[in-house]
Scaffold this motif. Structure first.
Motif, PDB file in Angstrom:
ATOM      1  N   ILE A  24       0.839  -1.200   0.000  1.00 19.76           N
ATOM      2  CA  ILE A  24       0.000   0.000   0.000  1.00 19.76           C
ATOM      3  C   ILE A  24       0.879   1.257   0.000  1.00 19.76           C
ATOM      4  O   ILE A  24       0.678   2.192  -0.770  1.00 19.76           O
ATOM      5  N   GLN A  25       1.896   1.224   0.865  1.00 16.90           N
ATOM      6  CA  GLN A  25       2.728   2.430   1.019  1.00 16.90           C
ATOM      7  C   GLN A  25       3.579   2.719  -0.204  1.00 16.90           C
ATOM      8  O   GLN A  25       3.935   3.851  -0.464  1.00 16.90           O
ATOM      9  N   ARG A  26       3.922   1.660  -0.904  1.00 19.81           N
ATOM     10  CA  ARG A  26       4.837   1.866  -2.022  1.00 19.81           C
ATOM     11  C   ARG A  26       4.122   1.989  -3.364  1.00 19.81           C
ATOM     12  O   ARG A  26       4.728   1.820  -4.418  1.00 19.81           O
ATOM     13  N   GLN A  27       2.821   2.249  -3.329  1.00 20.74           N
ATOM     14  CA  GLN A  27       2.135   2.583  -4.571  1.00 20.74           C
ATOM     15  C   GLN A  27       2.349   4.054  -4.891  1.00 20.74           C
ATOM     16  O   GLN A  27       2.599   4.857  -4.001  1.00 20.74           O
ATOM     17  N   ARG A  28       2.231   4.377  -6.150  1.00 14.86           N
ATOM     18  CA  ARG A  28       2.498   5.759  -6.550  1.00 14.86           C
ATOM     19  C   ARG A  28       1.492   6.729  -5.926  1.00 14.86           C
ATOM     20  O   ARG A  28       1.850   7.808  -5.476  1.00 14.86           O
ATOM     21  N   LEU A  29       0.222   6.326  -5.931  1.00 15.86           N
ATOM     22  CA  LEU A  29      -0.787   7.174  -5.302  1.00 15.86           C
ATOM     23  C   LEU A  29      -1.111   6.605  -3.928  1.00 15.86           C
ATOM     24  O   LEU A  29      -1.531   5.449  -3.813  1.00 15.86           O
ATOM     25  N   HIS A  30      -0.906   7.393  -2.917  1.00 11.95           N
ATOM     26  CA  HIS A  30      -1.065   6.874  -1.564  1.00 11.95           C
ATOM     27  C   HIS A  30      -1.437   8.001  -0.611  1.00 11.95           C
ATOM     28  O   HIS A  30      -0.997   9.131  -0.762  1.00 11.95           O
ATOM     29  N   SER A  31      -2.291   7.648   0.361  1.00 14.10           N
ATOM     30  CA  SER A  31      -2.562   8.622   1.424  1.00 14.10           C
ATOM     31  C   SER A  31      -2.940   7.879   2.696  1.00 14.10           C
ATOM     32  O   SER A  31      -3.395   6.732   2.659  1.00 14.10           O
ATOM     33  N   ALA A  76     -14.673  10.749  -5.582  1.00 12.98           N
ATOM     34  CA  ALA A  76     -15.225   9.752  -4.667  1.00 12.98           C
ATOM     35  C   ALA A  76     -15.101  10.174  -3.206  1.00 12.98           C
ATOM     36  O   ALA A  76     -15.931   9.812  -2.372  1.00 12.98           O
ATOM     37  N   ILE A  77     -14.043  10.932  -2.878  1.00 11.19           N
ATOM     38  CA  ILE A  77     -13.867  11.305  -1.462  1.00 11.19           C
ATOM     39  C   ILE A  77     -14.510  12.650  -1.123  1.00 11.19           C
ATOM     40  O   ILE A  77     -14.386  13.151  -0.017  1.00 11.19           O
ATOM     41  N   MET A  78     -15.197  13.213  -2.081  1.00  5.59           N
ATOM     42  CA  MET A  78     -15.851  14.494  -1.818  1.00  5.59           C
ATOM     43  C   MET A  78     -16.839  14.346  -0.653  1.00  5.59           C
ATOM     44  O   MET A  78     -17.495  13.309  -0.540  1.00  5.59           O
ATOM     45  N   LYS A  79     -16.904  15.352   0.155  1.00  2.00           N
ATOM     46  CA  LYS A  79     -17.797  15.370   1.319  1.00  2.00           C
ATOM     47  C   LYS A  79     -17.429  14.310   2.340  1.00  2.00           C
ATOM     48  O   LYS A  79     -18.259  13.907   3.144  1.00  2.00           O
ATOM     49  N   THR A  80     -16.229  13.776   2.275  1.00  2.00           N
ATOM     50  CA  THR A  80     -15.742  12.910   3.352  1.00  2.00           C
ATOM     51  C   THR A  80     -14.456  13.548   3.866  1.00  2.00           C
ATOM     52  O   THR A  80     -13.919  14.462   3.231  1.00  2.00           O
ATOM     53  N   ASN A  81     -13.951  13.058   4.996  1.00  3.22           N
ATOM     54  CA  ASN A  81     -12.697  13.637   5.485  1.00  3.22           C
ATOM     55  C   ASN A  81     -11.498  12.766   5.140  1.00  3.22           C
ATOM     56  O   ASN A  81     -10.457  12.842   5.739  1.00  3.22           O
ATOM     57  N   ILE A  82     -11.683  11.882   4.152  1.00  5.13           N
ATOM     58  CA  ILE A  82     -10.565  11.039   3.704  1.00  5.13           C
ATOM     59  C   ILE A  82      -9.574  11.935   2.944  1.00  5.13           C
ATOM     60  O   ILE A  82      -9.969  12.777   2.134  1.00  5.13           O
ATOM     61  N   ASN A  83      -8.285  11.721   3.245  1.00  5.28           N
ATOM     62  CA  ASN A  83      -7.263  12.553   2.601  1.00  5.28           C
ATOM     63  C   ASN A  83      -7.068  12.151   1.148  1.00  5.28           C
ATOM     64  O   ASN A  83      -7.079  10.966   0.812  1.00  5.28           O
ATOM     65  N   MET A  84      -6.882  13.166   0.331  1.00  3.48           N
ATOM     66  CA  MET A  84      -6.626  12.931  -1.077  1.00  3.48           C
ATOM     67  C   MET A  84      -5.266  12.235  -1.227  1.00  3.48           C
ATOM     68  O   MET A  84      -4.319  12.505  -0.485  1.00  3.48           O
ATOM     69  N   VAL A  85      -5.158  11.326  -2.220  1.00  2.32           N
ATOM     70  CA  VAL A  85      -3.895  10.609  -2.419  1.00  2.32           C
ATOM     71  C   VAL A  85      -2.823  11.571  -2.920  1.00  2.32           C
ATOM     72  O   VAL A  85      -3.110  12.557  -3.588  1.00  2.32           O
ATOM     73  N   VAL A  86      -1.604  11.240  -2.589  1.00  2.00           N
ATOM     74  CA  VAL A  86      -0.461  12.047  -3.026  1.00  2.00           C
ATOM     75  C   VAL A  86       0.286  11.269  -4.100  1.00  2.00           C
ATOM     76  O   VAL A  86       0.474  10.058  -3.975  1.00  2.00           O
ATOM     77  N   ASP A  87       0.650  11.961  -5.133  1.00  3.60           N
ATOM     78  CA  ASP A  87       1.437  11.321  -6.188  1.00  3.60           C
ATOM     79  C   ASP A  87       2.885  11.263  -5.722  1.00  3.60           C
ATOM     80  O   ASP A  87       3.603  12.262  -5.759  1.00  3.60           O
ATOM     81  N   GLN A  88       3.336  10.112  -5.254  1.00  4.24           N
ATOM     82  CA  GLN A  88       4.655  10.008  -4.623  1.00  4.24           C
ATOM     83  C   GLN A  88       5.792  10.201  -5.615  1.00  4.24           C
ATOM     84  O   GLN A  88       6.869  10.653  -5.255  1.00  4.24           O
ATOM     85  N   GLU A  89       5.521   9.863  -6.862  1.00  2.00           N
ATOM     86  CA  GLU A  89       6.571  10.046  -7.865  1.00  2.00           C
ATOM     87  C   GLU A  89       6.805  11.532  -8.102  1.00  2.00           C
ATOM     88  O   GLU A  89       7.940  12.013  -8.117  1.00  2.00           O
ATOM     89  N   GLN A  90       5.677  12.234  -8.254  1.00  2.00           N
ATOM     90  CA  GLN A  90       5.754  13.668  -8.483  1.00  2.00           C
ATOM     91  C   GLN A  90       6.424  14.364  -7.293  1.00  2.00           C
ATOM     92  O   GLN A  90       7.297  15.213  -7.464  1.00  2.00           O
TER      93      GLN A  90
END
Lengths: 555, 188
Positions: A170-177, A528-542
Motif C-alpha cells: 500500500i505504502q509503495r504505490q504511486r498514489l497513496h494517502s 469519490a472522497i468528496m464530502k468525506t474527510n478522507i485525505n486525497m492521495v499524493v502522487d509520490q513520484e511527483q
C-alpha cells in the motif's frame, strides 16, 4: 522448482514472483519501478507475478521457448528484418526489371560490379529468399510465444486478486494517502461513490479493492492475435489456390488465354478507350486548370472485354469458346469471374495492325500507283498477287526492327516498328527485285531497282494491360486487421484502474494504481472522497521529483 | 508423507503438461515455417519442376507432314521440349545444336520446339533458314507457355519416356550439355 513463501501471509508463490500473489508484499530486495530514480515505488509490471519463461530453464523445448519469449530477441529480430528490407530497396527487385532479359546479365550491365554482387548474393529477390522468410517467421513465432508467456501469468495474477494487501504494498504505490480517523459513513460514501463510477468493488474483512477497466490489459494480446492472423493470411498467399497475381497484354480484337486459369478462360479485347480532359463539352470548366498542365490529362481508361470459357479440354488445341461474361474494365471497376478479377493497369496506344504499300516506278516523281497491297501484321501472307501482273513475296518480316551488329533483327514479337524485305516480281518477270521497307525507311538493296515499294497507309490498334488477380486471403487479412485495431483501441482508450482501501486502527490507508492516465484516476478519487474527510492521495513520484528539484536548487 | 508425495506427483504432472503444451505449439509453428519455405521455393521454380509429369497439350505443327502434334502421342519416347522465339538470340544460338543432334537421337527422342512468336511467317522463314527438321509448333495464344509457366526464353524441359520431367534448363545450352541431357532421357 523452488517456491517462495510470503512471510506476511504465508502464501506460496512460484519462483520468479516479485510481489506476493496474495498480499502484494515485495518478495525480492530490489523490487522497484524500472527507470525511475525513486526507490520507493513498486514495479507493478505484470503485477509482480513471475513470467514463466524466466523461472525454469531445463529441457531443449524449454530453452527454445525461453529464447523466443524474450522481448529483446523479438526486438532484435525486428531490427534485423528492417535493415534487410532496406537493403532490398537499393536496387530494383527482379520482378521490376524487364521480363525478356536474363537477370544475371541485366544487373551487371546496369549497375556494374555492385549489381553483380547484388545479384550473386541473391538480393535481387530478397523478399522471397529463404532467409528473409525465416526472419519474418521468427518474428511471428516470437510474438506468439512472448504473448502466451505473459498473458497466462498476468491473467492468473489479475484473477486471483485479493482485497487484503500488505502495508508495504500500500505504502509503495504511486498514489497513496493515510487518514487517521474515518467514520464508517465516510468510508461507505467513498465506496458507493466508486461503485457509481462503475468500479467493481470486492470487500474482505474491511479491506477493499475497487477496480475498473481490467479488460484493457488484454489489449496488447488481442492486438497480437490480430497480427498473427494477418501473418497467417500473408503466408497463405503462397498457395496458388488462395492467391494469384499475374498480368496479361491483350490487343484490340485479339482473344488470349487468361493466365493461371489452366486454359479455362479466355479474354477478348473488344475495344480499348482512353479519354482525356478537354475532349467533351462539360470539361470547359476545367479549362484553366488544364492550361497549366503540359500534356493531356487522362480521364478514363477502359477495356471493353468479353470473357469466354473454353470447353475444349486439350490445351493448345483450337479452343472452343463459350461466352461467359461481357463487361467493361475501368480503374476501380474490375471484371470479376470465378474468383478472378481483372484490373485495368496499363496500356499501349497505337500499335501497328496493318500496313498498306504501293508500288511505283523508282524514277517517277509523282509516285503514280501501279499496284497496292495491304499486309495484316497479325498474320502476314507470304505472297500477294497484285494488279498489273505484279507479285510480291515477303522475304523477311521484322515486327520490332533494329540493327544488331549490322544485321536486321526483331527485338520483340510485337509490331512496334515493323519492317519488311519484299521480293517484288515485276509483270512477266521471274527475277525479283529486293526492297526493304519500314516506317520512314525505304531502301533499294541493289540500287538498280526499277520499282519502288512505298508505305501508303497504316492502321493501328491499342493494347490493354490487365492485372489478373485471385485473392482469397483478403478476408483473412481484413479479419486480422480488425482484431489488431480492436486490440489497439482496447488498450488505448481504457485504463485498468485500481484503488485499495486498507483499514488501519480508526482510519484507513489508501493506494491506487493505473496502467496509464494517472490524471484520470486522481480525478476519480477526488470525486469519490468528496464530502468525506478522507485525505486525497499524493502522487509520490511527483513529490519525489519536486523534492529533488528543490534540493538541486538549494545547492 | 503422502501429502508430500501427492504434491510431487502433481508437480510432475504439471511439468509434463507444460512440456507437451510447449512442444505442440513449437511444432505447429515449425510446421507453418516449413510450409511457407516449401511453397515459396516451389513458386520460384515455376509450377512445373523436376519430378512432375509433363502436362499434355496439342499444337499446330508448322513443318513436316503432320498438321498438329499431341504430346501424348509421343509416349515411350524421350521428349526435349524447347520454348523459343525468333527474336530471342540465345534461342537462335542453340537451334543448330539441336538440329545437329536430332538425326542421331531421332528414333528414341523427339525434339519439340514450341515457338511463342506472334506470326507464322517469321517462324517459317526461320525454319527455312536453319533447315530445321524436328517438329516446330506454334503457340500463338500462349496457352502452352502459360501451362508450363515459362519465364525467360529459351526454357527447355527434358522429359523421360514415362512423361516425367527430368531436367528444366532456363537459358541457352551448349552442344555438350545438350548431348548430356538427351542421354538422360533415352528409353532403356
Amino acid at each position: 522448482m523452488r517456491e517462495i513463501k510470503c512471510d506476511a501471509c504465508h502464501h506460496i508463490n512460484r519462483e520468479g514472483t516479485e510481489l506476493c500473489e496474495s498480499c502484494g508484499k515485495p518478495l525480492v530486495e530490489k523490487q522497484q519501478a524500472e527507470g525511475k530514480e525513486t526507490k520507493k515505488l513498486l514495479n507493478m509490471r505484470y503485477d509482480g507475478s513471475s513470467r514463466r519463461s524466466m523461472t525454469y530453464n531445463k529441457s531443449v523445448v524449454d530453452r527454445v521457448w525461453n529464447f523466443f519469449s524474450s522481448v529483446k530477441v523479438g526486438v532484435t529480430l525486428i531490427v534485423i528484418t528492417l535493415i534487410a528490407s532496406a537493403v532490398g530497396t537499393i536496387l530494383p527487385q527482379q520482378m521490376y526489371i524487364p521480363q525478356n532479359v536474363q537477370p544475371e546479365v541485366h544487373y551487371k550491365d546496369q549497375y556494374g560490379l555492385i549489381g553483380q554482387i547484388y545479384y550473386q548474393l541473391g538480393l535481387h529477390e530478397l523478399y522471397s529468399s529463404w532467409w528473409y522468410m525465416i526472419l519474418i517467421a521468427l518474428i511471428g513465432i516470437s510474438i506468439i510465444i512472448a504473448s502466451i508467456d505473459r498473458v497466462v501469468p498476468l491473467y492468473r495474477a489479475l484473477k486471483n486478486q485479493k482485497p487484503t494487501r500488505h502495508t508495504t504494498f500500500i505504502q509503495r504505490q504511486r498514489l497513496h494517502s493515510k487518514t487517521d480517523d474515518v467514520t464508517d459513513a465516510d468510508k461507505h460514501t467513498f465506496i458507493s461513490n466508486l461503485k457509481r463510477m462503475r468500479y467493481k468493488v470486492t470487500e474482505d474483512n474491511g479491506h477493499v479493492l475497487a477496480e475498473k477497466g481490467r479488460f484493457s490489459r488484454w489489449g496488447p494480446y488481442v492486438n497480437h492475435v490480430g497480427l498473427i492472423i494477418f501473418l497467417l493470411g500473408a503466408l497463405l498467399r503462397f498457395v496458388p489456390f488462395m492467391y494469384i497475381d499475374d498480368f496479361v497484354w491483350v490487343r484490340e480484337g485479339e482473344t488470349v488465354v487468361v493466365p493461371d486459369t489452366n486454359g479455362e478462360y479466355f479474354i477478348e479485347n473488344k475495344d480499348f478507350i482512353i479519354e482525356t480532359y478537354g475532349d467533351s463539352e462539360e470539361d470547359t470548366r476545367f479549362k484553366e486548370a488544364l492550361e497549366n498542365q503540359s500534356g493531356p490529362i487522362a480521364k478514363n481508361f477502359q477495356t471493353n472485354a468479353v470473357i469466354y470459357r473454353n470447353v475444349e479440354t486439350v490445351v493448345g488445341a483450337e479452343p472452343q469458346l463459350e461466352k461467359f461474361k461481357e463487361d467493361s474494365i475501368l480503374v476501380n471497376h474490375a471484371l470479376k469471374f470465378d474468383g478472378f478479377a481483372l484490373y485495368q493497369t496499363s496500356y499501349q496506344l497505337n500499335e501497328f495492325k496493318s500496313m498498306s504499300f504501293i508500288i511505283h516506278e523508282t524514277n517517277d516523281a509523282d509516285e503514280t500507283e501501279l499496284a497496292s497491297f495491304k499486309v495484316d501484321l497479325t498474320n502476314p501472307a507470304e505472297e500477294y498477287q497484285l494488279d498489273n501482273g505484279f507479285r510480291v513475296m515477303i522475304d523477311q518480316y521484322f515486327p520490332d526492327y533494329y540493327i544488331d551488329d549490322g544485321e536486321p533483327r526483331s527485338q520483340t514479337k510485337n509490331p512496334k516498328n515493323p519492317a519488311f524485305v519484299f521480293l517484288v516480281y515485276p509483270p512477266d518477270s521471274s527475277e525479283p527485285e529486293v526492297s526493304f521497307a519500314g516506317i520512314g525507311r525505304n531502301v533499294d538493296a541493289s540500287g538498280e531497282n526499277q520499282y519502288k515499294v512505298g508505305l501508303q497507309d497504316f492502321e493501328v490498334r491499342d493494347v490493354t494491360g490487365l492485372t489478373v488477380r485471385k485473392d482469397y486471403t483478403l478476408p483473412i487479412l481484413g479479419l486480422g486487421g480488425i482484431i489488431f485495431m480492436i486490440g489497439v483501441i482496447q488498450g488505448m482508450y481504457w485504463q485498468h484502474r485500481r484503488v485499495w482501501i486498507h483499514p488501519k486502527n480508526n482510519g484507513l490507508w489508501l493506494a491506487a494504481h493505473t496502467n496509464k492516465n494517472w490524471f484520470g484516476i486522481k480525478k476519480d478519487i477526488e470525486k469519490a472522497i468528496m464530502k468525506t474527510n478522507i485525505n486525497m492521495v499524493v502522487d509520490q513520484e511527483q513529490e519525489e521529483q519536486e523534492l529533488q528539484k528543490q534540493q538541486e536548487q538549494n545547492k | 508423507m503422502s501429502k508430500v508425495e501427492e504434491a510431487k506427483k502433481q508437480k510432475r504432472n504439471k511439468k509434463k503438461k507444460r512440456l507437451l503444451f510447449r512442444s505442440i505449439i513449437l511444432l505447429a509453428l515449425l510446421a507453418a515455417l516449413i510450409f511457407a519455405l516449401i511453397s515459396n521455393f516451389n513458386n520460384d521454380e515455376a509450377s512445373l519442376g523436376v519430378g512432375d509429369q509433363a502436362p499434355p497439350f496439342q499444337l499446330k505443327q508448322l513443318n513436316g507432314d503432320a498438321e498438329t502434334l499431341n504430346l501424348a502421342d509421343l509416349e515411350g519416347k524421350g521428349i526435349m521440349l524447347n520454348f523459343w522465339a525468333t527474336y530471342c538470340k540465345p534461342c537462335e544460338d542453340e537451334m543448330p545444336y539441336m538440329q545437329s543432334l536430332y538425326p542421331k537421337y531421332k528414333d528414341d527422342i523427339e525434339i519439340v520446339a514450341v515457338s511463342v512468336d506472334a506470326t507464322q511467317l517469321v517462324i517459317d522463314r526461320f525454319v527455312d533458314n536453319y533447315n530445321l527438321t524436328f517438329p516446330i509448333l506454334h503457340d500463338n495464344k500462349e496457352q502452352v507457355m502459360d501451362l508450363y509457366n515459362v519465364g525467360p526464353l529459351p526454357t527447355t524441359y527434358f522429359i523421360n519416356p514415362d512423361g516425367e520431367i527430368v531436367e528444366v534448363v532456363s537459358g541457352p545450352l551448349t552442344l555438350e550439355r545438350l548431348d548430356g541431357y538427351l542421354q538422360q532421357i533415352l528409353p532403356e
